[in-house]
Design an enzyme around this catalytic site. Structure first.
Site, short mmCIF file in Angstrom:
data_model
loop_
_atom_site.label_atom_id
_atom_site.label_comp_id
_atom_site.label_asym_id
_atom_site.label_seq_id
_atom_site.Cartn_x
_atom_site.Cartn_y
_atom_site.Cartn_z
N ARG A 30 -27.38 15.17 -11.44
CA ARG A 30 -28.58 15.40 -12.27
C ARG A 30 -29.50 14.20 -12.12
O ARG A 30 -29.08 13.06 -12.23
CB ARG A 30 -28.19 15.57 -13.72
CG ARG A 30 -29.41 15.81 -14.59
CD ARG A 30 -29.06 15.94 -16.04
NE ARG A 30 -28.66 14.68 -16.61
CZ ARG A 30 -28.25 14.54 -17.88
NH1 ARG A 30 -28.19 15.60 -18.66
NH2 ARG A 30 -27.91 13.37 -18.35
N HIS A 36 0.82 -1.20 0.00
CA HIS A 36 0.00 0.00 0.00
C HIS A 36 0.86 1.25 0.00
O HIS A 36 0.51 2.25 -0.59
CB HIS A 36 -0.93 0.00 1.19
CG HIS A 36 -2.13 -0.82 0.93
ND1 HIS A 36 -3.17 -0.36 0.16
CD2 HIS A 36 -2.44 -2.07 1.29
CE1 HIS A 36 -4.07 -1.30 0.06
NE2 HIS A 36 -3.66 -2.36 0.73
N CYS A 89 -22.79 22.89 -19.68
CA CYS A 89 -22.33 21.52 -19.45
C CYS A 89 -22.46 20.64 -20.70
O CYS A 89 -22.25 19.44 -20.63
CB CYS A 89 -23.06 20.89 -18.28
SG CYS A 89 -24.81 20.66 -18.55
N GLU A 138 -32.29 23.51 -21.57
CA GLU A 138 -32.02 22.74 -22.78
C GLU A 138 -33.18 22.74 -23.77
O GLU A 138 -33.12 22.08 -24.79
CB GLU A 138 -31.53 21.32 -22.48
CG GLU A 138 -32.15 20.64 -21.31
CD GLU A 138 -31.49 19.29 -20.96
OE1 GLU A 138 -30.52 18.88 -21.60
OE2 GLU A 138 -32.00 18.66 -20.04
N ASN A 183 -26.11 20.25 -25.77
CA ASN A 183 -26.38 19.10 -26.64
C ASN A 183 -27.85 19.06 -27.03
O ASN A 183 -28.21 18.89 -28.19
CB ASN A 183 -26.02 17.78 -25.95
CG ASN A 183 -24.59 17.76 -25.46
OD1 ASN A 183 -23.79 18.57 -25.90
ND2 ASN A 183 -24.29 16.88 -24.53
N ASP A 184 -28.70 19.19 -26.03
CA ASP A 184 -30.14 19.18 -26.32
C ASP A 184 -30.63 20.54 -26.80
O ASP A 184 -31.47 20.62 -27.69
CB ASP A 184 -30.93 18.77 -25.06
CG ASP A 184 -31.02 17.25 -24.95
OD1 ASP A 184 -31.24 16.61 -25.99
OD2 ASP A 184 -30.88 16.73 -23.84
N ARG A 187 -24.20 12.45 -14.62
CA ARG A 187 -25.33 11.78 -15.28
C ARG A 187 -25.61 10.50 -14.50
O ARG A 187 -24.79 9.58 -14.51
CB ARG A 187 -24.97 11.43 -16.73
CG ARG A 187 -24.76 12.63 -17.64
CD ARG A 187 -24.46 12.18 -19.08
NE ARG A 187 -24.53 13.27 -20.04
CZ ARG A 187 -23.47 13.92 -20.52
NH1 ARG A 187 -22.26 13.59 -20.11
NH2 ARG A 187 -23.63 14.89 -21.40
C1 PEP Z 1 -27.07 18.36 -22.76
O1 PEP Z 1 -28.18 18.08 -23.20
O2 PEP Z 1 -26.35 19.25 -23.23
C2 PEP Z 1 -26.52 17.60 -21.66
C3 PEP Z 1 -25.42 17.99 -21.07
O3 PEP Z 1 -27.16 16.48 -21.25
P1 PEP Z 1 -27.16 15.09 -22.03
O4 PEP Z 1 -26.06 15.16 -23.06
O5 PEP Z 1 -26.93 14.06 -21.00
O6 PEP Z 1 -28.51 15.06 -22.62
MG MG Z 2 -29.64 16.86 -22.20
#
Ligand code: PEP
Ligand code: MG
Length: 781
Positions: free
Chosen positions: A538, A395, A708, A637, A660-661, A502
């Site tokens: 989240r 260790h 994010c 989003e 992203n969304d 997530r």
């Molecule tokens: C997003 O929608 O930008 C996001 C960070 O969430 P996910 O990609 O998990 O939908």
């Molecule tokens: Mg999303």
């Protein structure tokens, strides 16, 4: 009993989560994955091909069923073969007669002509393809919907596992670096004609010698020796023995003292390193609390030999038992026993340990080094560690590695050869130590050390530097995580916390909905992985393209516009309450914040708050201790959230833009559909003005707006967002160093100028032009 495909998929997922825990490097990870998938899917072949850095060459990295000799040898361009077609089409390729497919290409070394059916799926890490997983069978077979969906679910996980394993490989670069260092070392040896015999040393005429041991923690160090003193048998022989009652009392007090000390060490090490590193002290505690151990000592005290000797004998007995074990890991546990024994004897004899204060930086030289030594020593002052005993499994070795202290263990003849204040060079990469080296060796090592430092810097130099613009604006860079194993990757990349956790994975890797206790266990591990840092949890974001094998989603024409995310949580409150309870139960283990996805109006936030309050009340009534003031946030989003952001932000503590969304909903362009990829444009003025509106609303309300989504992983985008007023990003961990470097090279003024120019554009083409010019003037990749 015949296995249903659902349970088959789930067992595979369970296997995969255990692979994450038990694989040590990329080849091993891939090998384990293909073996399990082929077994569980009942196919003759399962192979994984990964894309090289050029983005167009696929190389066979692991296979079950094809010739092993073809691993790392069979490669193809993405425009070649069925496997290439999987990457090219970004989607599934399936046939029950592969050789007759127009894209079939025969690779002799794989001996694959025997296989008729072929099913290939792309591996993605976020949106980028990183490789392909292929299953094949000898007979012409159509894969069923269930089988395809199982493989899809597995593939979903593999992308990030592979990505992380690759990252760890590249960060550690161990083997490569070692080979390089060994080469250089050979040069040093030739240059200095040192051959392991002693000769007159450089500075003070002290004895020079080269000794070899096991290299356990890479890096070089050079400095003066500090010999770590140990009690020796004399302490035991000279120990005073009082009456049996006195000795029992002494033992009880010493045991308590060592328990408290162990708790303290556990805490210190988990803060300093990680929970995993601190786990050893938990084992120590279990031994200290083991009644068998205490009883054996008590019985010996009853025989009148005194507490010190009694402890010594019992510990000796345990040490021998462990030392005789075949398994090297278990054998190493004898060291833990010794560590405990030594500390109890220290406590009995009044040598209670306090952190050892080194006056100046020194190389620790010792017979052996225990985890407790490393927990108590002042790390900043330890240049290196060299011991006569110990090996790579200990260790202490693991801790030295985590602390980045060069270490060579198991150096025989060390204690006899070294004296206080000797000069020493520790080469934790080759396993050599040089006592009192002559000038030639010293100079050569100084050069090596410089080269090594530069290389290390390249790899992780940015980790501990703040993300600060040239004019002093401090930007926060957090990590997006999903698996518990991401915690380590996030820390290695210098994440300042988690901006998006997530939580889908705990749900996906189980045969049914995990209950609150199971969830609390996972959340607690993640929270403890970021001591003192915010972890933004989240809530479940299923639906759309993320399904759960044991949960029936209604068939919908437009799942992305359907029953997904917070909408599922609000309707299925049984599931939602269980998750909130899990988060609350873990909440005292760190600094959680809770974020809700896909929120579209204030009413939802009011409902969420009321559910959360009721879950908290229920837990408190049951006597659980939970945090009362966890900050709450929502993801921005969907366009409705942008249009009402000024209202939403009043109801929460922060917002986070999920680009992203957001991009897909603002532009009505499916984020997963390659055909309309050009419509999915992060730089569309509608997207940029939406982000600006959110940033302005947050500034107005004095609250935080972070980004994010993946958009911020591109350096130019990060500067653009910064120019719009965003000061916190959450990124996939491997992107953090590059974004940090970009931020550190630019000023807020440059970012604002860029944002103003882009926001003033009247067309998409104009935005593209401004950005292309900015890329050049800002010297961005
Ligand atoms: C997003 O929608 O930008 C996001 C960070 O969430 P996910 O990609 O998990 O939908
Ligand atoms: Mg999303």
């Amino acid at each position: 009993m015949k296995e249903t495909h659902h349970s088959m998929g789930l067992r595979t997922l369970e296997d995969i989560s255990s692979i994450i825990l038990h694989s040590h490097d990329l080849p091993e990870t891939l090998e384990n994955i293909v073996t399990i998938v082929a077994r569980r899917m009942h196919t003759n072949v399962c192979s994984i091909y990964l894309l090289e850095n050029d983005g167009e060459t696929l190389v066979l990295k692991a296979t079950k069923g094809l010739s092993k000799a073809s691993v790392n040898r069979t490669s193809m361009k993405v425009h070649e073969g069925l496997t290439g077609l999987v990457v090219e089409s970004h989607g599934m390729v399936m046939t029950d007669n592969a050789p007759s497919h127009p894209r079939y290409k025969y690779f002799k070394e794989t001996r694959e002509e025997k296989f008729l059916s072929f099913l290939g799926l792309p591996l993605f890490e976020r949106k980028s393809p990183i490789g392909v997983i292929v299953i094949q069978t000898r007979e012409a077979r159509r894969f069923t919907e269930d089988e395809i969906s199982t493989l899809r679910t597995i593939t979903f996980q593999i992308g990030s596992i592979v990505h992380n394993a690759r990252l760890l490989d590249s960060i550690q670069h161990k083997e490569q670096e070692r080979a390089w260092l060994e080469q250089e070392l050979a040069k040093v040896k030739n240059a200095s004609s040192l051959d392991g015999t002693t000769k007159k040393g450089g500075k003070r005429g002290a004895k020079a010698c080269v000794l070899g041991g096991t290299a356990v923690s890479a890096g070089f160090s050079q400095g003066r020796v500090y010999i770590l003193d140990r009690f020796n048998d004399k302490v035991i022989q000279l120990a005073k023995v009082g009456s049996n009652a006195e000795e029992h009392h002494k033992f009880t007090i010493a045991l308590e003292k060592v328990k408290i000390q162990t708790l303290y060490m556990e805490k210190r090490v988990s803060e300093m390193l990680s929970e995993d590193d601190a786990a050893i002290f938990h084992t120590h505690l279990m031994i200290l609390e083991d009644r068998g151990f205490a009883t054996k000592v008590t019985e010996l005290i009853d025989q009148g030999i005194g507490a010190t000797r009694a402890v010594h004998e019992v510990v000796h007995h345990y040490v021998q038992a462990f030392a005789a074990m075949e398994d090297p890991y278990l054998r190493e546990r004898s060291v833990d026993m010794e560590d405990i024994g030594r500390r109890i004897i220290d406590a009995l004899e009044g040598n209670g340990k306090t952190p050892l204060k080194l006056k100046e930086k020194r190389v620790i030289v010792a017979e052996d080094i225990f985890p407790s030594d490393l927990a108590m020593l002042d790390h900043d002052k330890i240049l290196g560690i060299v011991t006569e005993r110990g090996n790579a499994y200990s260790h202490a070795a693991i801790m030295a590695k985590s602390l980045g202290i060069p270490a060579v263990l198991g150096v025989s003849g060390l204690m006899a050869a070294s004296q206080v204040k000797d000069e020493i060079i520790v080469d934790g990469s080759s396993g050599f130590v040089y006592l009192n080296p002559d000038d030639a060796v010293r100079q050569e090592y100084e050069r090596l050390e410089r080269d090594h430092a530069v290389r290390l810097k390249e790899m992780e130099g940015l980790r501990d530097l703040p993300a600060v613009t040239t004019d002093g604006a401090r930007i926060t860079l957090n990590a997006n995580i999903g698996l518990v194993s991401d915690v380590r990757v996030a820390n290695l990349n210098g994440a300042e916390g988690v901006g998006l956790y997530r939580t889908e994975f705990p749900y996906m890797a189980r045969p049914a909905f995990p209950d609150r206790m199971e969830q609390a266990g996972i959340y607690s591990r993640v929270l403890k992985g970021f001591p003192g840092l915010a972890v933004n949890i989240r809530t479940l974001d299923i639906g759309g393209d993320k399904s759960l094998p044991y949960f029936d989603f209604p068939r919908e024409d437009n799942p992305f516009l359907g029953w997904r995310s917070i909408r599922v949580s609000l309707e299925r409150q049984d599931i939602f309450r269980e998750q909130l309870a899990g988060i609350l139960l873990a909440s005292t283990d760190g600094c959680p914040t809770i974020m809700f996805p896909l929120v579209s109006c204030v009413d939802e936030i009011i409902e969420i708050r009321s559910i959360l309050a009721s879950v908290r009340e229920e837990l408190e009534q049951q006597g659980h201790e939970v945090c009362r003031d966890i900050p709450l946030g929502v993801m921005i989003e969907i366009p409705a959230a942008v249009q009402t952001v000024e209202l939403l932000i009043n109801e929460v503590d922060y917002v986070s833009i999920g680009t992203n969304d957001l991009i897909q909903y603002i532009l009505a362009a499916d984020r997963n559909n390659p055909r309309i990829k050009s419509y999915y444009d992060p730089h569309h003025p509608a997207v940029l003005h939406s982000i600006k509106r959110v940033a302005d609303a947050a500034a107005q309300a004095g609250k935080k707006a972070s980004v994010c989504g993946e958009m911020a992983s591109d350096p130019l985008n990060a500067l653009l967002l910064l120019g719009m007023g965003i000061t916190e990003f959450s990124l996939s961990a491997p992107s953090i160093p590059l974004i940090k470097q970009t931020i550190r090279n630019h000023s807020r003024e440059e970012c604002r100028t860029l944002a103003d120019a882009v926001l003033a554009c009247r067309s998409n083409a104009q935005v593209r032009q401004v950005l292309a010019e900015a890329r050049k003037t800002l010297r961005l990749p």
